[in-house]
Each structure stands twice: as structure tokens, then as C-alpha cells.
Design a protein around this motif. Structure first.
Motif, PDB file in Angstrom:
ATOM      1  N   PRO A 266      21.040 -63.274  -8.315  1.00  0.00           N
ATOM      2  CA  PRO A 266      20.335 -62.432  -9.290  1.00  0.00           C
ATOM      3  C   PRO A 266      19.997 -63.146 -10.594  1.00  0.00           C
ATOM      4  CG  PRO A 266      22.090 -61.189  -8.244  1.00  0.00           C
ATOM      5  CD  PRO A 266      22.244 -62.614  -7.777  1.00  0.00           C
ATOM      6  N   THR A 269      16.228 -64.926 -10.447  1.00  0.00           N
ATOM      7  CA  THR A 269      14.962 -64.264 -10.127  1.00  0.00           C
ATOM      8  C   THR A 269      13.875 -64.542 -11.159  1.00  0.00           C
ATOM      9  OG1 THR A 269      15.800 -62.209 -11.112  1.00  0.00           O
ATOM     10  CG2 THR A 269      15.992 -62.438  -8.722  1.00  0.00           C
ATOM     11  N   ARG A 286       7.829 -59.206  -7.310  1.00  0.00           N
ATOM     12  CA  ARG A 286       8.806 -58.183  -7.689  1.00  0.00           C
ATOM     13  C   ARG A 286      10.186 -58.566  -7.163  1.00  0.00           C
ATOM     14  NH1 ARG A 286       9.321 -54.795  -3.030  1.00  0.00           N
ATOM     15  NH2 ARG A 286       7.663 -55.251  -1.500  1.00  0.00           N
ATOM     16  N   ALA A 287      11.205 -58.143  -7.896  1.00  0.00           N
ATOM     17  CA  ALA A 287      12.584 -58.355  -7.471  1.00  0.00           C
ATOM     18  C   ALA A 287      13.105 -57.068  -6.837  1.00  0.00           C
ATOM     19  CB  ALA A 287      13.457 -58.742  -8.660  1.00  0.00           C
ATOM     20  N   ARG A 289      16.494 -54.963  -5.385  1.00  0.00           N
ATOM     21  CA  ARG A 289      17.954 -54.866  -5.511  1.00  0.00           C
ATOM     22  C   ARG A 289      18.610 -54.699  -4.145  1.00  0.00           C
ATOM     23  NH1 ARG A 289      19.557 -54.065 -10.799  1.00  0.00           N
ATOM     24  NH2 ARG A 289      17.833 -53.673 -12.248  1.00  0.00           N
ATOM     25  N   ARG A 294      22.051 -55.261  -7.305  1.00  0.00           N
ATOM     26  CA  ARG A 294      21.764 -56.527  -7.971  1.00  0.00           C
ATOM     27  C   ARG A 294      20.442 -57.072  -7.457  1.00  0.00           C
ATOM     28  NH1 ARG A 294      26.338 -60.743  -7.809  1.00  0.00           N
ATOM     29  NH2 ARG A 294      25.498 -61.248  -9.859  1.00  0.00           N
ATOM     30  N   GLU A 295      19.662 -57.670  -8.337  1.00  0.00           N
ATOM     31  CA  GLU A 295      18.365 -58.225  -7.944  1.00  0.00           C
ATOM     32  C   GLU A 295      18.594 -59.437  -7.041  1.00  0.00           C
ATOM     33  OE1 GLU A 295      16.110 -58.994 -11.475  1.00  0.00           O
ATOM     34  OE2 GLU A 295      15.427 -56.903 -11.612  1.00  0.00           O
TER      35      GLU A 295
END
Length: 304
Positions: A266, A269, A286-287, A289, A294-295
Motif C-alpha cells: 500500500p 501505490t 485507481r487503487a 483496497r 488497504r490499497e
């Protein structure tokens, strides 16, 4: 195993008229759990169950049903060998030879990364991205055990998946898992440095490449740092060495409007998104989760 009654049962009488006792399976499982707990291993009782199910070749329901029985010496020897390996902090997945991933039993072993629940996010995002494609064509780069490739092929029975890796053990296990789940004809296992051997453009490039920062590897739990292959963990100083390489190589390897789905730490990113933007101007980035919020996954959707 020999059927017997409760926790311990009488054995042969000694010359003094006393009785030795023979421990039942229930007693031996509890004893294994105590040994694991004393060594600081979490979920000791669960792991004791797994050690004994592996030693006996049965599932947990059958294990509990056999608690009043007495294991043979051979069975006890197998369990003891597995317990010693676990006390040396070898991952329980390597002891069992399997790990569940996306609802599927995936064969694993030394030489490949053990699939984690967070990697299921890669599968979910890839499936979303190829919903309208018939048939979808996907590349799993750095396939390891083949968990991602096989899960995708099982979820989309018409999908064509290229599973790419440089490690012979990874290619071997990916082929085994594809065969175990009846998808060998659609999972093409190729020795490849990243995308070098990919024979055609694809709708999605999915990857769980090494992304642990080099200086953090010694800080990982001993099951990881001591047993899982360093080449499957080490992502260089900032963890992004191979991810940047993949982004740079992906141009021309995607079909129009294709995407990349990349697992990472994370903390990475933002930097990875900047690298992706430089390689694919105008892409939607885009990230996503994971289950722990958590990304964990970066999605790069290119323009048509």
C-alpha cells in the motif's frame, strides 16, 4: 489407526502389575498444540489439527471423528516429522503441500510464494475488467504457483490465460495446478522474463511481482524470510523495480482498451501510479483496497 476409548487407554500390564497408557489421537493433537504454542506459533490448535490431518491423510471432520482412536507408530512418526518442521518455522502450507486460494486448493511447495488472501483482489479486479470480453485473454506475469492463472481459468471457462515465470519450479507447479483443476488446455505455461515470451496482446496483464523492499526482508516473519524464495519477494530498494519494468514493457502487449492489474505494498501505490501515468498517458488509474481495507492493487485502464 486402531479404535480405542477415551483420552488414554490401558496398554499391556507391566511386571509389577501396573498399567501403561496409550494416548489417543485427541491427546496427541492437544500435545502437538501445546508444543507449537510453547514455541510462540499462533493458532497452535488449528495448526496441530492441520499437522495431524496431513499425517493421517484425512480432513478435519474425519480427524475429530477419530479422536478416540490410537494412531499407529507410522502415523505418529509422520506427525512428529511434520511438527519438527513447523517448530523450525517452515510454513504450514509447505507441510501440507496445499493452500486454499479463491475457493480452490492450490498445490504449493518450497520454491514458490504461498498464495495470500490479498492476492484474490487481483483475481476479482481482472474478472471485472474482462466481463464483456468473449473470450477473455489474460497474462499472469510471475505466476508462481499459478494461483491467479488457474482461478481466472476456472471462473471464466472460455478464458485463455498465459502463465509466465522464469522459475522452473513455478512453471512446474502452475502446470500441476492447471491439470488438477482441468484447465490445462486454456492455461499456457511459458518460461518468460516478464512479458518476453507472451505470444499475443491480451485484455489484461495481471501480476503479483516481488514488491518487498530489500532492506525489509530480514524483518519479515521467519516463515517468510527463511523459507519463501527471495526472488519472489525482493522488489529492490523501493520494491518497484520489476513493477516499473513491467509497466515499461506493457505498451504494445495490451489489446485496445486493455488493463494492468498489479499487486503491491500500500505504501507504493502513489509512486507506481506516477510510473503508470508516464507509460500510459491518459490511462484511468485507481487503487483498489483488499479485504483488510488497504490499497493493495493498482489498476491501469488504458484508453481505446
Amino acid at each position: 489407526m486402531q479404535p480405542h476409548a477415551p483420552d488414554e487407554v490401558p496398554a499391556c500390564a507391566g511386571t509389577t502389575g501396573g498399567h501403561a497408557t496409550v494416548p489417543t489421537l485427541a491427546h496427541l493433537v492437544r500435545r502437538t498444540a501445546r508444543r507449537l504454542e510453547a514455541a510462540g506459533i499462533g493458532d497452535a490448535r488449528l495448526e496441530a489439527d492441520l499437522i495431524w490431518t496431513t499425517a493421517l491423510g484425512i480432513d478435519r471432520a474425519a480427524l475429530y471423528a477419530a479422536f478416540r482412536d490410537t494412531p499407529t507408530e507410522e502415523e505418529k512418526g509422520r506427525a512428529e516429522a511434520l511438527c519438527e518442521r513447523r517448530l523450525n518455522r517452515e510454513p504450514v502450507a509447505y507441510l501440507m503441500g496445499t493452500r486454499e486460494f479463491y475457493g480452490l486448493p492450490i498445490a504449493v511447495g518450497p520454491g514458490v510464494l504461498i498464495p495470500r488472501p490479498e492476492t484474490e483482489t487481483v483475481v476479482e479486479e481482472t474478472l471485472r475488467l474482462v466481463e464483456g470480453e468473449a473470450p477473455p485473454v489474460v497474462a499472469d506475469v510471475g505466476c508462481g504457483s499459478g494461483a491467479i492463472a488457474v482461478a481466472l481459468a476456472v471462473a471464466r471457462p472460455e478464458a485463455v490465460v498465459y502463465a509466465l515465470d522464469v522459475a522452473p519450479r513455478a512453471l512446474e507447479l502452475t502446470a500441476l495446478n492447471a491439470a488438477n483443476h482441468g484447465v490445462s488446455e486454456r492455461v499456457h505455461v511459458l518460461e518468460s522474463d516478464l512479458l518476453a515470451a507472451l505470444p499475443r496482446p491480451v485484455h489484461v496483464i495481471a501480476a503479483n511481482l516481488p514488491y518487498v523492499m530489500s532492506d525489509e526482508i530480514p524483518l519479515l516473519e521467519p516463515e517468510v524470510s527463511g523459507y519463501e524464495p527471495r526472488e519472489a519477494l525482493d522488489g529492490g530498494a523501493d520494491g518497484l523495480v520489476l513493477i516499473r519494468r513491467l509497466l515499461a514493457e506493457a505498451d504494445g502487449r495490451l489489446l485496445p482498451g486493455g488493463s494492468l492489474v498489479l499487486e503491491m505494498d500500500p505504501r507504493q501505490t502513489t509512486s507506481a501510479a506516477e510510473a503508470a501515468s508516464a507509460c500510459f498517458p491518459g490511462a484511468r488509474i485507481r487503487a483498489v483496497r483488499d479485504l483488510a481495507e488497504r490499497e493493495r492493487v493498482l489498476v491501469v485502464q488504458t484508453v481505446q
